[in-house]
Scaffold this motif. Structure first.
Motif, PDB file in Angstrom:
ATOM      1  N   UNK A   1       0.842  -1.198   0.000  1.00 40.41           N
ATOM      2  CA  UNK A   1       0.000   0.000   0.000  1.00 40.41           C
ATOM      3  C   UNK A   1       0.882   1.255   0.000  1.00 40.41           C
ATOM      4  N   UNK A   2       0.431   2.280  -0.712  1.00 39.40           N
ATOM      5  CA  UNK A   2       1.177   3.543  -0.721  1.00 39.40           C
ATOM      6  C   UNK A   2       0.303   4.639  -0.102  1.00 39.40           C
ATOM      7  N   UNK A   3       0.879   5.318   0.891  1.00 41.19           N
ATOM      8  CA  UNK A   3       0.213   6.466   1.522  1.00 41.19           C
ATOM      9  C   UNK A   3       1.043   7.701   1.196  1.00 41.19           C
ATOM     10  N   UNK A   4       0.453   8.684   0.549  1.00 44.78           N
ATOM     11  CA  UNK A   4       1.202   9.904   0.232  1.00 44.78           C
ATOM     12  C   UNK A   4       0.772  11.026   1.182  1.00 44.78           C
ATOM     13  N   UNK A   5       1.756  11.800   1.626  1.00 41.85           N
ATOM     14  CA  UNK A   5       1.461  12.957   2.473  1.00 41.85           C
ATOM     15  C   UNK A   5       2.160  14.164   1.851  1.00 41.85           C
ATOM     16  N   UNK A   6       1.375  15.055   1.295  1.00 43.63           N
ATOM     17  CA  UNK A   6       1.924  16.285   0.715  1.00 43.63           C
ATOM     18  C   UNK A   6       1.441  17.471   1.528  1.00 43.63           C
ATOM     19  N   UNK A   7       2.143  18.594   1.357  1.00 44.48           N
ATOM     20  CA  UNK A   7       1.722  19.809   2.060  1.00 44.48           C
ATOM     21  C   UNK A   7       2.861  20.801   2.140  1.00 44.48           C
ATOM     22  N   UNK A   8       2.558  22.012   2.614  1.00 45.66           N
ATOM     23  CA  UNK A   8       3.587  23.062   2.642  1.00 45.66           C
ATOM     24  C   UNK A   8       4.642  22.836   3.722  1.00 45.66           C
ATOM     25  N   UNK A   9       5.739  23.589   3.598  1.00 47.11           N
ATOM     26  CA  UNK A   9       6.810  23.530   4.597  1.00 47.11           C
ATOM     27  C   UNK A   9       6.251  23.900   5.960  1.00 47.11           C
ATOM     28  N   UNK A  10       6.690  23.164   6.983  1.00 49.81           N
ATOM     29  CA  UNK A  10       6.316  23.516   8.351  1.00 49.81           C
ATOM     30  C   UNK A  10       4.953  23.005   8.785  1.00 49.81           C
ATOM     31  N   UNK A  26       5.201   0.489   8.035  1.00 47.74           N
ATOM     32  CA  UNK A  26       5.532   0.773   6.639  1.00 47.74           C
ATOM     33  C   UNK A  26       6.918   1.417   6.562  1.00 47.74           C
ATOM     34  N   UNK A  27       7.523   1.395   5.373  1.00 45.08           N
ATOM     35  CA  UNK A  27       8.744   2.174   5.146  1.00 45.08           C
ATOM     36  C   UNK A  27       8.359   3.644   5.068  1.00 45.08           C
ATOM     37  N   UNK A  28       9.340   4.514   5.301  1.00 45.78           N
ATOM     38  CA  UNK A  28       9.091   5.953   5.227  1.00 45.78           C
ATOM     39  C   UNK A  28      10.039   6.581   4.211  1.00 45.78           C
ATOM     40  N   UNK A  29       9.473   7.390   3.341  1.00 44.40           N
ATOM     41  CA  UNK A  29      10.285   8.048   2.307  1.00 44.40           C
ATOM     42  C   UNK A  29      10.209   9.560   2.490  1.00 44.40           C
ATOM     43  N   UNK A  30      11.351  10.157   2.843  1.00 45.68           N
ATOM     44  CA  UNK A  30      11.429  11.606   3.022  1.00 45.68           C
ATOM     45  C   UNK A  30      11.956  12.206   1.712  1.00 45.68           C
ATOM     46  N   UNK A  31      11.042  12.614   0.837  1.00 47.86           N
ATOM     47  CA  UNK A  31      11.494  13.026  -0.505  1.00 47.86           C
ATOM     48  C   UNK A  31      12.134  14.416  -0.501  1.00 47.86           C
ATOM     49  N   UNK A  32      11.813  15.246   0.509  1.00 46.16           N
ATOM     50  CA  UNK A  32      12.502  16.536   0.630  1.00 46.16           C
ATOM     51  C   UNK A  32      13.992  16.311   0.851  1.00 46.16           C
ATOM     52  N   UNK A  33      14.310  15.270   1.643  1.00 47.07           N
ATOM     53  CA  UNK A  33      15.725  14.949   1.913  1.00 47.07           C
ATOM     54  C   UNK A  33      16.450  14.594   0.615  1.00 47.07           C
ATOM     55  N   UNK A  34      15.729  13.992  -0.321  1.00 52.46           N
ATOM     56  CA  UNK A  34      16.355  13.604  -1.592  1.00 52.46           C
ATOM     57  C   UNK A  34      16.780  14.854  -2.376  1.00 52.46           C
ATOM     58  N   UNK A  35      15.872  15.838  -2.462  1.00 51.58           N
ATOM     59  CA  UNK A  35      16.220  17.089  -3.164  1.00 51.58           C
ATOM     60  C   UNK A  35      17.334  17.822  -2.427  1.00 51.58           C
ATOM     61  N   UNK A  36      17.300  17.749  -1.094  1.00 48.44           N
ATOM     62  CA  UNK A  36      18.338  18.395  -0.296  1.00 48.44           C
ATOM     63  C   UNK A  36      19.706  17.763  -0.591  1.00 48.44           C
ATOM     64  N   UNK A  37      19.729  16.440  -0.753  1.00 46.07           N
ATOM     65  CA  UNK A  37      20.998  15.750  -1.033  1.00 46.07           C
ATOM     66  C   UNK A  37      21.550  16.149  -2.407  1.00 46.07           C
ATOM     67  N   UNK A 117       4.569   1.736   1.915  1.00 45.83           N
ATOM     68  CA  UNK A 117       5.338   2.942   2.170  1.00 45.83           C
ATOM     69  C   UNK A 117       4.460   4.142   2.499  1.00 45.83           C
ATOM     70  N   UNK A 118       4.972   4.984   3.412  1.00 44.46           N
ATOM     71  CA  UNK A 118       4.419   6.322   3.626  1.00 44.46           C
ATOM     72  C   UNK A 118       5.430   7.265   3.000  1.00 44.46           C
ATOM     73  N   UNK A 119       4.994   8.039   2.011  1.00 47.30           N
ATOM     74  CA  UNK A 119       5.931   8.925   1.338  1.00 47.30           C
ATOM     75  C   UNK A 119       5.478  10.369   1.491  1.00 47.30           C
ATOM     76  N   UNK A 120       6.465  11.247   1.750  1.00 45.92           N
ATOM     77  CA  UNK A 120       6.127  12.621   2.135  1.00 45.92           C
ATOM     78  C   UNK A 120       6.841  13.627   1.249  1.00 45.92           C
ATOM     79  N   UNK A 121       6.119  14.652   0.788  1.00 46.44           N
ATOM     80  CA  UNK A 121       6.767  15.663  -0.054  1.00 46.44           C
ATOM     81  C   UNK A 121       5.794  16.725  -0.523  1.00 46.44           C
TER      82      UNK A 121
END
Ligand code: DC
Length: 215
Positions: A1-10, A26-37, A117-121
């Motif tokens: 299952x995929x759970x997406x969590x989007x929203x503004x900074x903060x 579930x696994x957790x995917x911090x997609x902001x961290x990917x762009x930061x890297x 996965x829970x993925x956030x961005x």
């Protein structure tokens, strides 16, 4: 299952998404961290960040791993370094670069193949996983987000005024919303959750109920 969590900074996405993933197993995917890297690696390699092809090459060859809350870039722990104000102010070079976005979305899809996965961005429910079973758009008023950020900074010994933080936050909101591809936007089928006045554990409990209704 995929759970997406989007929203503004903060909006508290990272904390809440991480706790939710833990609760659900579930696994957790911090997609902001990917762009930061991508931005950090560009700086380290002394690349002109506005050179789209060079930055895209970095994105395509990034060696990135997540170990719980720890972000490893080429095996090195960069968890703190990717969150400095310098990286935050340069992140738009990575986030606005279409080739970088393509590489990131493809990596996100690959990582999500393996497990629930829970993925956030910002674009997880719209671009990366339009077929996700549960999409959440998490938000809070600008003032509440800025207040939380100031509180967080004070706890780690930094000082900042609400006005300063609000100004930075408004700028980032504008940049995130104006991005033509992958910009901050709720998917049509996203569930909107506004977290003003809620504590993180209350938000997590609420989200957990929403996810379980869709399983
Ligand atoms: O969530 P964060 O603050 O770590 O994200 C950093 C920046 O990365 C944010 O300003 C916009 C960008 N970003 C993006 O464009 N798409 C994503 N899926 C995640 C983050």
């Amino acid at each position: 299952m995929i759970v997406t969590i989007d929203g503004p900074a903060g909006a508290g996405k990272s904390t809440v998404a991480r706790l939710l993933a833990e609760k659900l197993g579930f696994d957790f995917l911090d997609t902001g961290a990917m762009y930061r890297c991508v931005a950090l690696q560009g700086i380290r390699q002394e690349v002109d960040l506005s050179d789209e092809d060079k930055l895209a090459e970095i994105a395509r060859t990034l060696v990135l791993e997540f170990d719980g809350a720890i972000v490893l870039l080429g095996g090195e722990d960069v968890t703190a370094e990717i969150r400095t104000p310098e990286i935050t102010s340069l992140i738009h070079y990575a986030a606005d670069n279409l080739q970088v976005r393509e590489a990131m979305v493809s990596l996100q899809r690959k990582l999500a193949l393996e497990d629930d996965v829970v993925t956030e961005g910002r674009d997880q429910g719209t671009v990366a996983f339009p077929e996700a079973e549960c999409k959440i758009f998490l938000s809070a008023s600008a003032e509440e987000r800025a207040r939380r950020r100031v509180e967080q900074m004070r706890q780690s010994g930094e000082d900042a005024s609400i006005e300063e933080v609000l100004e930075q936050q408004n700028l980032r909101d504008q940049q995130d919303e104006a991005r033509e591809v992958g910009g901050l936007k709720a998917a049509d089928d996203a569930l909107h959750v506004i977290t003003d006045g809620m504590r993180p554990f209350e938000v997590v409990e609420h989200l957990e109920r929403l996810v379980r209704l869709r399983r």
